[in-house]
Design a protein around this motif. Structure first.
Motif, mmCIF file in Angstrom:
data_model
loop_
_atom_site.group_PDB
_atom_site.id
_atom_site.type_symbol
_atom_site.label_atom_id
_atom_site.label_comp_id
_atom_site.label_asym_id
_atom_site.label_seq_id
_atom_site.Cartn_x
_atom_site.Cartn_y
_atom_site.Cartn_z
ATOM 1 N N HIS A 107 0.807 -1.223 0.000
ATOM 2 C CA HIS A 107 0.000 0.000 0.000
ATOM 3 C C HIS A 107 0.843 1.277 0.000
ATOM 4 C CE1 HIS A 107 -3.114 -2.897 0.929
ATOM 5 N NE2 HIS A 107 -3.991 -1.964 0.665
ATOM 6 N N ARG A 108 2.108 1.159 -0.285
ATOM 7 C CA ARG A 108 2.984 2.335 -0.286
ATOM 8 C C ARG A 108 2.776 3.190 -1.526
ATOM 9 N NH1 ARG A 108 8.238 -0.622 2.384
ATOM 10 N NH2 ARG A 108 7.225 -0.866 4.406
ATOM 11 N N ARG A 109 3.226 4.434 -1.414
ATOM 12 C CA ARG A 109 3.180 5.422 -2.497
ATOM 13 C C ARG A 109 1.735 5.778 -2.875
ATOM 14 N NH1 ARG A 109 7.880 6.649 -3.045
ATOM 15 N NH2 ARG A 109 7.906 7.879 -4.920
ATOM 16 N N ARG A 110 0.863 5.740 -1.858
ATOM 17 C CA ARG A 110 -0.536 6.123 -2.060
ATOM 18 C C ARG A 110 -0.956 7.249 -1.111
ATOM 19 N NH1 ARG A 110 -3.706 0.343 -2.614
ATOM 20 N NH2 ARG A 110 -2.118 -0.717 -3.835
ATOM 21 N N GLY A 111 0.019 7.835 -0.421
ATOM 22 C CA GLY A 111 -0.283 8.945 0.470
ATOM 23 C C GLY A 111 -0.654 8.557 1.886
ATOM 24 N N LEU A 112 -0.511 7.279 2.226
ATOM 25 C CA LEU A 112 -0.906 6.838 3.568
ATOM 26 C C LEU A 112 -0.017 7.419 4.667
ATOM 27 C CD1 LEU A 112 -1.851 3.131 2.834
ATOM 28 C CD2 LEU A 112 -3.388 5.023 3.306
ATOM 29 N N ALA A 113 1.287 7.469 4.437
ATOM 30 C CA ALA A 113 2.180 8.035 5.452
ATOM 31 C C ALA A 113 1.854 9.507 5.680
ATOM 32 C CB ALA A 113 3.638 7.856 5.049
ATOM 33 N N SER A 114 1.582 10.236 4.617
ATOM 34 C CA SER A 114 1.196 11.645 4.762
ATOM 35 C C SER A 114 -0.124 11.772 5.506
ATOM 36 C CB SER A 114 1.093 12.309 3.388
ATOM 37 O OG SER A 114 2.358 12.365 2.773
ATOM 38 N N ALA A 115 -1.075 10.900 5.209
ATOM 39 C CA ALA A 115 -2.360 10.929 5.913
ATOM 40 C C ALA A 115 -2.158 10.647 7.395
ATOM 41 C CB ALA A 115 -3.329 9.923 5.292
ATOM 42 N N LEU A 116 -1.301 9.677 7.725
ATOM 43 C CA LEU A 116 -1.015 9.381 9.123
ATOM 44 C C LEU A 116 -0.400 10.585 9.827
ATOM 45 C CD1 LEU A 116 0.464 5.778 8.792
ATOM 46 C CD2 LEU A 116 -1.704 6.391 9.905
ATOM 47 N N MET A 117 0.518 11.260 9.152
ATOM 48 C CA MET A 117 1.165 12.422 9.759
ATOM 49 C C MET A 117 0.166 13.556 9.966
ATOM 50 S SD MET A 117 4.140 11.396 10.467
ATOM 51 C CE MET A 117 4.840 12.946 11.002
ATOM 52 N N GLN A 118 -0.782 13.709 9.066
ATOM 53 C CA GLN A 118 -1.817 14.731 9.254
ATOM 54 C C GLN A 118 -2.722 14.378 10.437
ATOM 55 O OE1 GLN A 118 -3.669 15.070 5.404
ATOM 56 N NE2 GLN A 118 -1.862 16.026 4.492
ATOM 57 N N LEU A 119 -2.997 13.097 10.599
ATOM 58 C CA LEU A 119 -3.752 12.653 11.774
ATOM 59 C C LEU A 119 -2.980 12.964 13.051
ATOM 60 C CD1 LEU A 119 -4.997 9.192 10.460
ATOM 61 C CD2 LEU A 119 -6.476 11.106 11.127
ATOM 62 N N ARG A 146 8.569 17.046 3.254
ATOM 63 C CA ARG A 146 7.489 17.617 2.438
ATOM 64 C C ARG A 146 6.343 18.141 3.300
ATOM 65 N NH1 ARG A 146 8.657 13.289 -1.030
ATOM 66 N NH2 ARG A 146 6.997 12.010 -0.167
ATOM 67 N N LEU A 147 6.208 17.576 4.504
ATOM 68 C CA LEU A 147 5.135 17.985 5.407
ATOM 69 C C LEU A 147 5.574 19.067 6.392
ATOM 70 C CD1 LEU A 147 3.687 14.437 6.079
ATOM 71 C CD2 LEU A 147 2.645 16.242 4.704
ATOM 72 N N GLY A 148 6.777 19.608 6.186
ATOM 73 C CA GLY A 148 7.242 20.723 6.997
ATOM 74 C C GLY A 148 8.141 20.381 8.167
ATOM 75 N N TRP A 149 8.503 19.119 8.323
ATOM 76 C CA TRP A 149 9.416 18.729 9.399
ATOM 77 C C TRP A 149 10.826 19.160 9.029
ATOM 78 C CZ3 TRP A 149 8.196 15.917 13.931
ATOM 79 C CH2 TRP A 149 6.840 15.599 14.059
ATOM 80 N N LYS A 150 11.605 19.550 10.028
ATOM 81 C CA LYS A 150 12.973 20.009 9.821
ATOM 82 C C LYS A 150 13.939 19.163 10.652
ATOM 83 C CE LYS A 150 11.734 24.189 7.963
ATOM 84 N NZ LYS A 150 10.836 23.780 6.955
ATOM 85 N N GLY A 151 15.147 18.998 10.119
ATOM 86 C CA GLY A 151 16.193 18.300 10.861
ATOM 87 C C GLY A 151 16.645 19.142 12.045
#
Length: 160
Positions: A107-119, A146-151
């Protein structure tokens, strides 16, 4: 975000104590994919399981699972951790902590990780947390950036 999840036919739910084994399996797979030693990871999981169990039960460890026909396909763990006021959060004595982000390979490369981070962002905000941290794998780092996290300048040392 929630609409995107539903449009794709997936559902989202909060963790329950019954998610113990799923979280342990996802975590071990995550570290294995990041180059971890399989034997060390088995030992880690054997110690992680009893650490996680009471925290899942009392809510100190919380998070979300995304499901495809009742089968977990992605998950994110979250914690609120005590931390002294800091230049990044000068009036707050807690931080959010993101851990154990995992998406099944199918299920990768479908935006799930980004959706989880928004949650995660929404949940931290709901809990009054204004600052969060995570430790990224090389694969995850571009997603977080891409979601605004910084090192940061964090360093680590194993004390032997």
């Amino acid at each position: 975000m929630a609409d995107d999840i539903e449009r794709a036919g997936w559902t989202c739910r909060s963790f329950t104590p019954d998610d113990l084994e799923m979280i342990c399996e996802h975590r071990e797979h995550m570290f294995l994919e990041a180059g971890g030693d399989p034997e060390t990871l088995k030992i880690m999981t054997a110690h992680f399981r009893p650490w996680l169990q009471p925290r899942l039960a009392d809510g100190r460890y919380y998070g979300f699972a995304l499901l495809d026909a009742d089968r977990p396909i992605a998950a994110i763990g979250l914690m609120s951790i005590d931390w002294p006021p800091h230049p990044s959060h000068p009036t707050d004595d807690q931080r959010g902590y993101v851990l154990n982000v995992f998406v099944e390979p199918s299920h990768r490369r479908r935006g799930l990780a980004s959706a989880l981070m928004q949650l995660a962002d929404a949940e931290f905000k709901r809990r009054g947390l204004s600052f969060a941290i995570l430790h990224a794998t090389q694969v995850g780092k571009p997603v977080y950036e891409r979601l605004g996290w910084k090192g940061t300048s964090e360093m680590a040392k194993v004390i032997a």
